[in-house]
Design a protein around this motif. Structure first.
Motif, PDB file in Angstrom:
ATOM      1  N   LYS A   1      -3.440   3.466  -4.979  1.00 47.74           N
ATOM      2  CA  LYS A   1      -4.570   3.241  -5.878  1.00 47.74           C
ATOM      3  C   LYS A   1      -4.193   2.303  -7.027  1.00 47.74           C
ATOM      4  N   ASP A   2      -2.922   2.358  -7.471  1.00 46.76           N
ATOM      5  CA  ASP A   2      -2.481   1.543  -8.606  1.00 46.76           C
ATOM      6  C   ASP A   2      -1.725   0.286  -8.171  1.00 46.76           C
TER       7      ASP A   2
ATOM      8  N   SER B   1      -2.597  -2.458 -10.578  1.00 48.44           N
ATOM      9  CA  SER B   1      -2.457  -2.213 -12.021  1.00 48.44           C
ATOM     10  C   SER B   1      -1.056  -1.769 -12.445  1.00 48.44           C
ATOM     11  N   LYS B   2      -0.227  -1.342 -11.527  1.00 48.94           N
ATOM     12  CA  LYS B   2       1.089  -0.828 -11.907  1.00 48.94           C
ATOM     13  C   LYS B   2       1.921  -1.905 -12.603  1.00 48.94           C
TER      14      LYS B   2
ATOM     15  N   SER C   1       4.449   0.457  -5.710  1.00 51.12           N
ATOM     16  CA  SER C   1       3.126   0.674  -5.105  1.00 51.12           C
ATOM     17  C   SER C   1       2.706  -0.637  -4.445  1.00 51.12           C
TER      18      SER C   1
END
Length: 339
Positions: free
Chosen positions: A127-128, A131-132, A120
């Motif tokens: 969107k992630d 945070s991924k 990502s």
């Protein structure tokens, strides 16, 4: 007393040579050139370690081990869209590698550039993206060639099992810091040659015969599992910094215990007393997640007294940094110990 310019120039040169575990022939040849320069005999083990001998006044034999192998990666698979999936060699900190440049080497010695990325990678799309988790399952290598599918990548000669090298990004600052990937343990390859240079330029001879063991599989656990017969063995590797440890980037670290267990009590005590008596900046610490060439040699059943020392290195397995004063303290401790 020590040739600072020589030590740092050699460190910078070898830090720039790609040498993940299992792909160390180029750097081994470069190390052998230094041994020849100092007219020192050397031999090879079958798995690629180099053992350099410096004769002493006695046949009491001390092994001093460093490792030239580093962390790295290898092509695991190629996705249908041409993305390269990888497997790790050793234990890199993957979050520090998101966005890092790399080199993919084929078996016919072609070299391609690329970038490690999250699956990502775009903040404006995913969107992630922030945070991924960054790990091999959620990352890939984007190759810098016009490829649209797996077949295009294969046509380049890229295939499963090819090595992927991380850009070391080596910098030596005017303030004396050495920052680079893979100070663990190439900085101490420079350290031991600084020690050798000291003996040769001062025309001094150590009391013990020294066997410098240059290992090639330390990062995967079995670097110095085979060694010559030794009375003592000192692994010269990176010193740990952080949490409740005392070591800094300016100290020589003396390890009392790591994940493989305690090091020889008498030998560790002697090193600490010598460091204190000679007013060296030093720390005695316990490394919670660590194993050394001494650990591998002990696990293989070799009989010797073992210790572990080295310059304090910040941010291990990521963007590492140490200071020349830590390197100097490490070499001086070895000199005083070997008197």
């Amino acid at each position: 007393m020590l040739n600072k310019d020589y030590i740092l120039e050699l460190a910078k040169e070898i830090l720039m040579i790609h040498s993940p575990s299992g792909h160390t022939k180029e750097i081994t040849k470069r190390i052998e050139q230094e041994a020849i320069k100092y007219d020192l005999p050397f031999e090879h083990t079958k798995k690629g370690n180099t053992i350099i001998t410096l004769e002493g006044k006695t046949d009491y034999t001390i092994g001093i081990s460093v490792h030239v192998d580093t962390l790295g990666a290898m092509v695991r698979s190629i996705s249908s869209n041409g993305d390269i999936k990888f497997t790790n060699i050793g234990g890199p900190l993957w979050p520090t590698l998101d966005g890092e440049y790399c080199y993919i080497k084929t078996r016919d010695d072609k070299m391609y550039t690329g970038t490690f990325l999250s699956t990502s990678p775009a903040a404006h799309v995913h969107k992630d993206a922030r945070s991924k988790t960054r790990d091999p399952e959620n990352m890939y290598v984007r190759i810098d060639e016009v490829v649209k599918n797996k077949e295009d990548v294969l046509k380049l000669g890229v295939e499963v099992g090819n090595y992927i090298f991380f850009d070391p990004k080596t910098v030596i600052t005017d303030s004396g810091f050495v920052k680079s990937r893979f100070l663990d343990d190439k900085i101490n390859v420079a350290s031991i040659f600084g020690l050798i240079d000291y003996y040769k330029t001062t025309k001094q001879v150590p009391n013990a015969t020294l066997k410098f063991i240059i290992s090639t599989y330390e990062e995967v656990g079995h670097g110095a599992s085979y060694i010559p017969t030794l009375d003592e063995m000192i692994a010269v590797d990176m010193g740990c910094i952080g949490d409740d440890l005392s070591c800094t980037e300016y100290d020589v670290s003396i390890c009392a215990k790591d994940s493989s267990g305690p090091y020889d009590y008498d030998l560790t005590t002697k090193l600490a007393k010598i460091a204190k008596a000679n007013k060296l900046n030093y720390a005695v610490d316990i490394y919670p997640f660590y194993g050394s060439d001494v650990s591998a040699a002990r696990a293989a059943g070799n009989d010797f007294k073992g210790a572990l020392i080295g310059p304090g290195v910040h941010a291990s397995h990521g963007m590492e940094r140490t200071h020349y004063s830590a390197i100097e303290n490490t070499i001086k401790l070895l000199i005083e110990y070997l008197k």
